[in-house]
Write an enzyme that holds these catalytic residues in place. Sequence first.
Site, PDB file in Angstrom:
ATOM      1  N   GLU A   1     -14.354  -6.068   2.435  1.00 23.98           N
ATOM      2  CA  GLU A   1     -13.668  -6.015   3.730  1.00 23.98           C
ATOM      3  C   GLU A   1     -14.623  -6.276   4.890  1.00 23.98           C
ATOM      4  OE1 GLU A   1     -10.538  -3.048   4.548  1.00 23.98           O
ATOM      5  OE2 GLU A   1     -11.806  -2.438   6.214  1.00 23.98           O
TER       6      GLU A   1
ATOM      7  N   GLU B   1       0.805  -1.229   0.000  1.00 20.61           N
ATOM      8  CA  GLU B   1       0.000   0.000   0.000  1.00 20.61           C
ATOM      9  C   GLU B   1       0.834   1.274   0.000  1.00 20.61           C
ATOM     10  OE1 GLU B   1      -3.985   0.058   1.691  1.00 20.61           O
ATOM     11  OE2 GLU B   1      -3.105   1.185   3.346  1.00 20.61           O
TER      12      GLU B   1
ATOM     13  N   LYS C   1      -8.124   2.251  -2.757  1.00 23.38           N
ATOM     14  CA  LYS C   1      -8.434   2.069  -1.343  1.00 23.38           C
ATOM     15  C   LYS C   1      -9.167   3.302  -0.862  1.00 23.38           C
ATOM     16  CE  LYS C   1      -7.228  -0.862   1.756  1.00 23.38           C
ATOM     17  NZ  LYS C   1      -6.406  -0.375   2.809  1.00 23.38           N
TER      18      LYS C   1
ATOM     19  N   GLU D   1      -5.546  -8.123   6.432  1.00 21.82           N
ATOM     20  CA  GLU D   1      -5.177  -6.716   6.243  1.00 21.82           C
ATOM     21  C   GLU D   1      -4.810  -6.030   7.560  1.00 21.82           C
ATOM     22  OE1 GLU D   1      -8.815  -5.841   3.023  1.00 21.82           O
ATOM     23  OE2 GLU D   1      -8.704  -4.753   4.902  1.00 21.82           O
ATOM     24  N   SER D   2      -3.772  -5.226   7.525  1.00 20.56           N
ATOM     25  CA  SER D   2      -3.361  -4.332   8.620  1.00 20.56           C
ATOM     26  C   SER D   2      -2.553  -5.015   9.719  1.00 20.56           C
ATOM     27  CB  SER D   2      -4.557  -3.655   9.301  1.00 20.56           C
ATOM     28  OG  SER D   2      -5.418  -3.063   8.377  1.00 20.56           O
TER      29      SER D   2
ATOM     30  N   LYS E   1       0.682   4.661   1.443  1.00 22.23           N
ATOM     31  CA  LYS E   1      -0.052   5.241   2.578  1.00 22.23           C
ATOM     32  C   LYS E   1       0.740   6.398   3.145  1.00 22.23           C
ATOM     33  CE  LYS E   1      -2.625   3.305   6.499  1.00 22.23           C
ATOM     34  NZ  LYS E   1      -2.775   2.106   7.372  1.00 22.23           N
TER      35      LYS E   1
ATOM     36  N   ASN F   1     -10.043  -7.079   7.985  1.00 22.27           N
ATOM     37  CA  ASN F   1      -9.251  -5.988   8.532  1.00 22.27           C
ATOM     38  C   ASN F   1      -8.956  -6.290  10.001  1.00 22.27           C
ATOM     39  OD1 ASN F   1      -7.857  -3.686   8.981  1.00 22.27           O
ATOM     40  ND2 ASN F   1      -9.419  -2.289   8.184  1.00 22.27           N
TER      41      ASN F   1
END
Length: 263
Positions: free
Chosen positions: A162, A51, A113, A215-216, A53, A183
């Site tokens: 998501e 990503e 995103k 994710e994350s 970001k 997530n």
Amino acid sequence: MTILERILLSKRLEVKQMLMNVENVSRETFVERPTLFAALKNAEQLQVISEIKRASPSKGEIAFGVDPSVQAQIYEKSGAACISVLTDAPFFKGSFADLSAVAKTVQIPILCKDFIIHEVQIDRAKAAGASVILLIVAALNAESLLRLYRYAMRLGLEVIVEVHDRNEMEQAITVGARIVGVNNRDLRTFEVDLRRTEEIASRFPFGDQHVLISESGIWHPDDARRVAAYGAEAVLVGESLMRSGDAGEAIRSLQVRKVGARV
Ligand SMILES: O=P(O)(O)OC[C@@H](O)[C@@H](O)c1c[nH]c2ccccc12
């Protein structure tokens, strides 16, 4: 008000602006990109969706001044399966200009995103060169989720749906989602916990038709091995790559062997 509610409030205004400016959006043609679903399924290693970001509401500034094209090239060269570009400006300091700059530079799938609540945002994502969009179950009611999912499909886009609990996962499967992202960060509280992936994986319909992304909060190869053991076939990684002095090496260190897929 939770952060997600604040973001959604700001999105409603942004959508109004977009609807007034639709004619001014330039539409360029981009290369045909491989499908994300196949890229994730056909690999023996855990795949990395990398990503761009610049900032986030939980962390503040991460890398305001990054050149998205340069960063994207590093990601692509290092074997990233897809590049995620944040396009939300107020909370993440991203933009559709970042997305088109990346789309002009790389050949791999590109994820827009954002917090999508209206078709006009999907049009905009496609016009800027995205091949994948994100739909967040927690941000949509059942009717809008289905409507936006079908709209994206009709435009030939892929969709990551998501979720952050089992109930949302079931809603995702019901609309027909093939790519589901868990997530690990709760968008209401910012709390990150990789056990979210474990919880969802325990009910996920693994097989040829579905793929699970974690994710994350992925920082180390141990995190990658852990979610791979739960059955994830990809991770979506932002902050740790943006902060790494060597994003290429960081990506390669996360491409661990897939072990958990129950297929
Ligand atoms: O920076 P991290 O912790 O690696 O997280 C990346 C990505 O998962 C996160 O940016 C994200 C996941 N879902 C979102 C929805 C909207 C905005 C951002 C996100």
